[in-house]
Design an enzyme around this catalytic site. Structure first.
Site, PDB file in Angstrom:
ATOM      1  N   ILE A 151       1.439 -10.085  18.673  1.00 21.70           N
ATOM      2  CA  ILE A 151       2.527 -10.537  17.797  1.00 21.70           C
ATOM      3  C   ILE A 151       3.889 -10.157  18.359  1.00 21.70           C
ATOM      4  CG2 ILE A 151       2.442  -8.511  16.279  1.00 21.70           C
ATOM      5  CD1 ILE A 151       2.975 -10.542  13.965  1.00 21.70           C
ATOM      6  N   CYS A 175       7.405  23.750  -8.124  1.00 28.07           N
ATOM      7  CA  CYS A 175       6.924  24.025  -9.476  1.00 28.07           C
ATOM      8  C   CYS A 175       5.458  24.466  -9.480  1.00 28.07           C
ATOM      9  CB  CYS A 175       7.098  22.794 -10.377  1.00 28.07           C
ATOM     10  SG  CYS A 175       5.782  21.549 -10.198  1.00 28.07           S
ATOM     11  N   CYS A 210       5.727  17.426 -11.662  1.00 31.30           N
ATOM     12  CA  CYS A 210       7.119  17.203 -12.090  1.00 31.30           C
ATOM     13  C   CYS A 210       7.761  15.986 -11.437  1.00 31.30           C
ATOM     14  CB  CYS A 210       7.959  18.453 -11.811  1.00 31.30           C
ATOM     15  SG  CYS A 210       8.351  18.688 -10.056  1.00 31.30           S
ATOM     16  N   HIS A 262       0.816  -1.220   0.000  1.00 30.08           N
ATOM     17  CA  HIS A 262       0.000   0.000   0.000  1.00 30.08           C
ATOM     18  C   HIS A 262       0.849   1.269   0.000  1.00 30.08           C
ATOM     19  CE1 HIS A 262      -3.438  -2.611   1.823  1.00 30.08           C
ATOM     20  NE2 HIS A 262      -3.313  -2.771   0.516  1.00 30.08           N
TER      21      HIS A 262
END
Length: 238
Positions: free
Chosen positions: A230, A151, A131, A120
């Site tokens: 975990i 820019c 740009c 993702h």
């Protein structure tokens, strides 16, 4: 043999482990899962997170997208936890071949992992839509409204929004790693979100391990299910 002992044995015997992780790996580093809608969303935002983080919303209400994005998606103080660190250690030891992640926080790389497929994208990378000049996450965090390039173009995070397709080369690499893995450890994901959840179907081995705090949609096909935090589980795997 208990589940942790079985997992430890498989890890010790393998030199071709692939880890596939979701939001639960990051929540233990203090990064909230944006899908868990809390009171804050209801107070501050007129739309659910899934709507705000969509391609259409980004195009139509870019200001509002960035208000949510800065508040909720940039957790710049988060540090890798025991799971991130253990995976990086296994890679250094030549046991782990790749990490495939649905997370966008860059914590696997911060822990030292080198081969990371970010399905993702990442909040750490941002590009001008005109740009293509690169901007880091601090530039986005420190800007106001819609961040602008030198820019004059709008800057967009290198994050896969809802309605956008996954990067093909990233997906191809992840599929190859999973299909060639000896041990596939899936952690911190309910396996409810596609196309990511479908990646399990590419695994050809017989050591599919699911590590999650709650039951997942694919527990029935796993060779080993370990329920719990975990970080705590991985810190026991020496």
């Amino acid at each position: 043999m208990g589940q942790i002992e079985q997992l430890r044995q498989w890890v010790n015997e393998s030199d071709n482990i692939v880890f596939f992780g979701g939001a639960g790996v990051s929540t233990e580093s203090g990064i909230p899962d944006f899908r868990s809608v809390d009171g804050l969303y209801n107070q501050q935002y007129d739309y659910p997170p899934e709507t705000i983080l969509s391609h259409t919303f980004y195009r139509k209400k870019t200001d509002e997208f960035y208000r949510f994005y800065r508040n909720k998606m940039l957790c710049l103080d988060a540090k890798p936890n025991a799971a991130h660190l253990k995976l990086a250690q296994w890679e250094q030891e030549g046991k782990l071949k790749a990490v495939v992640t649905q997370n966008i926080d860059g914590l696997h790389q911060a822990a030292g992992s080198k081969k990371v497929y970010e399905l993702h994208g990442s909040v750490l990378r941002n590009f001008c839509e005109s740009c293509h000049k690169f901007y880091d996450v601090n530039y986005i965090a420190g800007s106001e409204g819609v961040p602008k390039c030198t820019c004059g173009g709008d800057i967009k995070p290198d994050v896969v929004l809802y309605e956008e397709g996954l990067d093909q080369s990233t997906l191809t690499g992840a599929i190859r790693a999973i299909s060639e893995a000896d041990v596939l450890i899936v952690g911190g994901t309910s396996l409810a979100v596609y196309p990511a959840a479908g990646l399990l179907d590419y695994y050809n081995g017989n050591k599919l391990v699911l590590v999650n705090k709650t039951p997942t949609a694919r527990d029935g096909i796993a060779d080993l299910v370990v329920q719990g935090s975990i970080g705590e589980i991985f810190s026991q795997l020496d």
